[in-house]
Design a protein around this motif. Structure first.
Motif, short mmCIF file in Angstrom:
data_model
loop_
_atom_site.label_atom_id
_atom_site.label_comp_id
_atom_site.label_asym_id
_atom_site.label_seq_id
_atom_site.Cartn_x
_atom_site.Cartn_y
_atom_site.Cartn_z
N MET A 114 -9.92 2.59 3.95
CA MET A 114 -9.23 3.09 2.75
C MET A 114 -10.11 4.12 2.07
N GLY A 115 -9.48 5.16 1.60
CA GLY A 115 -10.20 6.18 0.84
C GLY A 115 -10.21 5.85 -0.64
N THR A 116 -10.90 6.66 -1.39
CA THR A 116 -10.95 6.51 -2.84
C THR A 116 -9.62 6.95 -3.45
N GLN A 117 -9.19 6.26 -4.48
CA GLN A 117 -7.98 6.63 -5.21
C GLN A 117 -8.39 7.16 -6.58
N ASN A 118 -7.84 8.28 -6.97
CA ASN A 118 -8.10 8.83 -8.30
C ASN A 118 -6.86 8.64 -9.16
N ILE A 119 -7.05 8.13 -10.37
CA ILE A 119 -5.96 7.97 -11.32
C ILE A 119 -6.34 8.74 -12.58
N ALA A 120 -5.46 9.64 -13.00
CA ALA A 120 -5.73 10.46 -14.17
C ALA A 120 -6.04 9.59 -15.39
N ILE A 121 -6.93 10.06 -16.23
CA ILE A 121 -7.30 9.35 -17.45
C ILE A 121 -6.03 9.13 -18.27
N ASP A 122 -5.88 7.93 -18.80
CA ASP A 122 -4.72 7.51 -19.60
C ASP A 122 -3.42 7.43 -18.80
N ASP A 123 -3.52 7.36 -17.49
CA ASP A 123 -2.33 7.26 -16.64
C ASP A 123 -2.27 5.87 -16.02
N THR A 124 -1.10 5.46 -15.63
CA THR A 124 -0.88 4.20 -14.94
C THR A 124 -0.28 4.51 -13.59
N LYS A 125 -0.89 3.98 -12.54
CA LYS A 125 -0.39 4.21 -11.18
C LYS A 125 -0.47 2.91 -10.40
N PRO A 126 0.37 2.76 -9.39
CA PRO A 126 0.20 1.61 -8.49
C PRO A 126 -1.10 1.78 -7.70
N LEU A 127 -1.79 0.68 -7.47
CA LEU A 127 -2.96 0.73 -6.60
C LEU A 127 -2.51 1.03 -5.18
N ASN A 128 -3.33 1.75 -4.44
CA ASN A 128 -3.00 2.04 -3.04
C ASN A 128 -2.78 0.73 -2.29
N ALA A 129 -1.89 0.77 -1.33
CA ALA A 129 -1.61 -0.41 -0.51
C ALA A 129 -2.85 -0.80 0.29
N ASN A 130 -3.10 -2.10 0.36
CA ASN A 130 -4.26 -2.59 1.10
C ASN A 130 -4.13 -2.26 2.59
N GLN A 131 -5.19 -1.75 3.17
CA GLN A 131 -5.22 -1.45 4.61
C GLN A 131 -6.20 -2.36 5.35
N TYR A 132 -6.90 -3.22 4.62
CA TYR A 132 -7.89 -4.12 5.24
C TYR A 132 -7.19 -5.39 5.72
N LYS A 133 -7.35 -5.71 6.98
CA LYS A 133 -6.71 -6.89 7.58
C LYS A 133 -7.75 -7.72 8.33
N CYS A 134 -7.60 -9.04 8.26
CA CYS A 134 -8.45 -9.92 9.04
C CYS A 134 -7.63 -11.14 9.48
N LYS A 135 -7.94 -11.60 10.66
CA LYS A 135 -7.18 -12.68 11.29
C LYS A 135 -7.37 -13.99 10.52
N GLY A 136 -6.23 -14.67 10.24
CA GLY A 136 -6.27 -15.97 9.59
C GLY A 136 -6.30 -15.92 8.08
N TYR A 137 -6.23 -14.72 7.51
CA TYR A 137 -6.28 -14.58 6.05
C TYR A 137 -5.18 -13.65 5.57
N ARG A 138 -4.70 -13.90 4.35
CA ARG A 138 -3.69 -13.08 3.71
C ARG A 138 -4.32 -12.38 2.51
N PHE A 139 -4.04 -11.11 2.36
CA PHE A 139 -4.54 -10.35 1.21
C PHE A 139 -3.85 -10.85 -0.06
N ALA A 140 -4.66 -11.18 -1.10
CA ALA A 140 -4.11 -11.72 -2.35
C ALA A 140 -4.14 -10.71 -3.49
N GLY A 141 -4.98 -9.70 -3.39
CA GLY A 141 -5.10 -8.70 -4.45
C GLY A 141 -6.51 -8.16 -4.52
#
Length: 181
Positions: A113-140
């Motif tokens: 995953m690359g760096t995400q830039n969010i403009a000051i005073d802006d609200t954006k969705p966080l980039n979708a998680n691209q990190y995966k590992c066997k036997g685990y679910r991404f929680a946040g």
């Protein structure tokens, strides 16, 4: 790239921003975003285009490199009568760095995953998680390394309003296995 005489291309220019080149044939300043039958291009968000400038986020696209002319925002439609260039307009932003923080002993199956830039005073969705590992679910995401704390961290999902540059660490939960019998 011109498909036929009635098709035109919308070219995105990073305007001092850089875009990591993923292959030798990839041209960082040219992205066709046009419907063949209507010659109407829908302006894409920079998260799709992928330009990066440290400490800045693309606020909108303009007709001219100096920021003058028509402004185009994500989702705007532009009717093309010829090939057209649009230029990134950069605004100050906070940088979010994502770290996988895989659980001990986990088998990594994918992820960068690359760096995400969010403009000051802006609200954006966080980039979708691209990190995966066997036997685990991404929680946040967490602002602390989960494996180094004894208290449950605050889990971030959805939209985010940064107040400074931040590093976020992936949080995983073990997937439950059900055995038949």
């Amino acid at each position: 790239l011109r498909v036929n005489a009635d098709t035109f291309t919308l070219y995105y220019n990073g305007n001092d921003g850089v875009r990591p080149i993923s292959s030798a044939s990839d041209d960082a300043t040219k992205w066709a975003q046009v419907s063949d039958d209507q010659c109407v291009a829908t302006v894409k968000d920079n998260s799709v285009i992928g330009f990066f400038k440290e400490g800045y986020a693309v606020d909108y696209w303009t007709e001219n490199a100096d920021g003058s002319g028509e402004k185009y925002y994500e989702g705007n439609q532009i009717t093309l009568a010829a090939d057209k260039n649009v230029y990134a307009h950069w605004t100050a932003a906070y940088s979010i760095t994502f770290v996988p923080d895989y659980p001990d002993g986990a088998t990594v199956t994918s992820g960068t995953m690359g760096t995400q830039n969010i403009a000051i005073d802006d609200t954006k969705p966080l980039n979708a998680n691209q990190y995966k590992c066997k036997g685990y679910r991404f929680a946040g995401w967490s602002s602390v390394v989960v494996q180094e704390t004894t208290t449950a961290p605050a889990i971030l999902t959805g939209t985010y309003v940064p107040t400074a540059n931040v590093t976020l660490y992936a949080v995983y939960t073990r997937e439950e296995t059900v055995s038949g019998g």
